[in-house]
Design an enzyme around this catalytic site. Structure first.
Site, PDB file in Angstrom:
ATOM      1  N   GLY A   1       0.834  -1.192   0.000  1.00 29.56           N
ATOM      2  CA  GLY A   1       0.000   0.000   0.000  1.00 29.56           C
ATOM      3  C   GLY A   1       0.871   1.245   0.000  1.00 29.56           C
ATOM      4  O   GLY A   1       2.003   1.213   0.478  1.00 29.56           O
TER       5      GLY A   1
ATOM      6  N   GLN B   1       3.111   9.970   1.200  1.00 29.70           N
ATOM      7  CA  GLN B   1       4.411   9.294   1.278  1.00 29.70           C
ATOM      8  C   GLN B   1       5.342   9.648   0.115  1.00 29.70           C
ATOM      9  O   GLN B   1       6.543   9.410   0.196  1.00 29.70           O
ATOM     10  CB  GLN B   1       4.212   7.777   1.329  1.00 29.70           C
ATOM     11  CG  GLN B   1       3.530   7.316   2.614  1.00 29.70           C
ATOM     12  CD  GLN B   1       3.355   5.823   2.630  1.00 29.70           C
ATOM     13  OE1 GLN B   1       2.386   5.298   2.121  1.00 29.70           O
ATOM     14  NE2 GLN B   1       4.315   5.107   3.208  1.00 29.70           N
TER      15      GLN B   1
ATOM     16  N   CYS C   1       5.706  -0.042   7.492  1.00 32.59           N
ATOM     17  CA  CYS C   1       5.381   1.106   6.654  1.00 32.59           C
ATOM     18  C   CYS C   1       6.621   1.489   5.848  1.00 32.59           C
ATOM     19  O   CYS C   1       7.720   1.511   6.393  1.00 32.59           O
ATOM     20  CB  CYS C   1       4.946   2.266   7.549  1.00 32.59           C
ATOM     21  SG  CYS C   1       4.508   3.743   6.622  1.00 32.59           S
ATOM     22  N   LEU C   2       6.419   1.793   4.569  1.00 36.54           N
ATOM     23  CA  LEU C   2       7.555   2.163   3.720  1.00 36.54           C
ATOM     24  C   LEU C   2       8.204   3.462   4.197  1.00 36.54           C
ATOM     25  O   LEU C   2       9.363   3.714   3.906  1.00 36.54           O
ATOM     26  CB  LEU C   2       7.100   2.307   2.255  1.00 36.54           C
ATOM     27  CG  LEU C   2       6.621   1.010   1.592  1.00 36.54           C
ATOM     28  CD1 LEU C   2       6.080   1.298   0.198  1.00 36.54           C
ATOM     29  CD2 LEU C   2       7.738  -0.018   1.534  1.00 36.54           C
TER      30      LEU C   2
ATOM     31  N   HIS D   1      -4.735   1.571   7.221  1.00 42.36           N
ATOM     32  CA  HIS D   1      -3.381   2.123   7.382  1.00 42.36           C
ATOM     33  C   HIS D   1      -3.162   3.255   6.370  1.00 42.36           C
ATOM     34  O   HIS D   1      -2.632   4.314   6.718  1.00 42.36           O
ATOM     35  CB  HIS D   1      -2.372   0.980   7.175  1.00 42.36           C
ATOM     36  CG  HIS D   1      -0.926   1.373   7.197  1.00 42.36           C
ATOM     37  ND1 HIS D   1      -0.033   0.855   8.115  1.00 42.36           N
ATOM     38  CD2 HIS D   1      -0.203   2.205   6.401  1.00 42.36           C
ATOM     39  CE1 HIS D   1       1.172   1.377   7.877  1.00 42.36           C
ATOM     40  NE2 HIS D   1       1.101   2.186   6.834  1.00 42.36           N
ATOM     41  N   GLU D   2      -3.603   3.039   5.118  1.00 41.56           N
ATOM     42  CA  GLU D   2      -3.380   4.049   4.072  1.00 41.56           C
ATOM     43  C   GLU D   2      -4.293   5.267   4.249  1.00 41.56           C
ATOM     44  O   GLU D   2      -3.865   6.399   4.013  1.00 41.56           O
ATOM     45  CB  GLU D   2      -3.575   3.437   2.678  1.00 41.56           C
ATOM     46  CG  GLU D   2      -2.673   2.248   2.348  1.00 41.56           C
ATOM     47  CD  GLU D   2      -1.193   2.486   2.644  1.00 41.56           C
ATOM     48  OE1 GLU D   2      -0.743   3.634   2.552  1.00 41.56           O
ATOM     49  OE2 GLU D   2      -0.499   1.516   2.981  1.00 41.56           O
TER      50      GLU D   2
ATOM     51  N   HIS E   1      -2.760   7.497   6.684  1.00 41.41           N
ATOM     52  CA  HIS E   1      -1.713   8.335   6.080  1.00 41.41           C
ATOM     53  C   HIS E   1      -2.305   9.629   5.532  1.00 41.41           C
ATOM     54  O   HIS E   1      -1.741  10.711   5.700  1.00 41.41           O
ATOM     55  CB  HIS E   1      -1.044   7.603   4.913  1.00 41.41           C
ATOM     56  CG  HIS E   1       0.148   6.764   5.297  1.00 41.41           C
ATOM     57  ND1 HIS E   1       1.253   7.276   5.935  1.00 41.41           N
ATOM     58  CD2 HIS E   1       0.411   5.447   5.108  1.00 41.41           C
ATOM     59  CE1 HIS E   1       2.140   6.300   6.124  1.00 41.41           C
ATOM     60  NE2 HIS E   1       1.659   5.184   5.633  1.00 41.41           N
TER      61      HIS E   1
HETATM   62 NI    NI Z   1       2.491   3.257   5.675  1.00 43.15          NI
END
Ligand code: NI
Length: 178
Positions: free
Chosen positions: A46, A51, A96-97, A138-139, A142
């Protein structure tokens, strides 16, 4: 399509609230394509616009291709709104990235109903369950400037962020020393 640099926490754009997309234009579609390519390249399941430094309220995800022989299931989600949550909760070890190599259990509703626009500007509403439920929540977090570590105790969050800071410093030192 292009692979974009992913912002690493702490970064002000990761704490900002994304703004609803007014119209689904070619530019928005191009952004979604770039985000998908960036997500697959990372690799991740995701990615939200914050991000990669954009505050358009869009996210991409693909919980399908977890194994090599599985088909990809890319989803492009614009202006998501959670319209229902299950009473049942589920806990999943999230990463998370934007917080590389740090993981922690986060408890969230086991299923959510989400209303959004697809890449053609058509309204969709569907139920996400299992890993997809964790991922979409989660997204969407963000897009509201919330990271998974914000769901943890202060103690746990500070510990993870300290470990992340150390990791980033090590990577920078390695890059500087060749
Ligand atoms: Ni994330």
């Amino acid at each position: 399509m292009a692979v974009l640099p992913i912002l690493i926490a702490p970064h002000p754009t990761l704490k900002a609230k994304a703004k609803p997309v007014k119209e689904v234009t070619d530019a928005v579609r191009a952004l979604l394509d770039d985000m998908l390519e960036t997500m697959y390249d990372a690799p991740g399941i995701g990615l939200a616009a914050n991000q990669i430094g954009s505050l358009e309220r869009v996210l991409v995800m693909d919980c399908g291709a977890r194994e090599e022989d599985e088909e990809t299931r890319p989803m492009k989600i614009i202006n998501p709104v959670i319209t229902g949550v299950s009473e049942e909760l589920s806990s999943y070890e999230e990463g998370c990235l934007s917080i590389p190599e740090q993981y922690a259990d986060v408890e969230r509703p086991a299923a959510v109903q989400v209303k959004y626009l697809d890449e053609n500007g058509k309204t969709q509403e569907r139920v996400f369950a299992g890993l997809e439920a964790t991922c979409v929540q989660h997204e969407i977090d963000h897009l509201d400037g919330i990271l998974f570590v914000d769901h943890l105790s202060n103690l746990k969050r500070n510990m993870l962020m300290k470990k992340l800071k150390k990791l980033i410093k090590e990577r920078e030192d390695e890059a500087a020393n060749g």
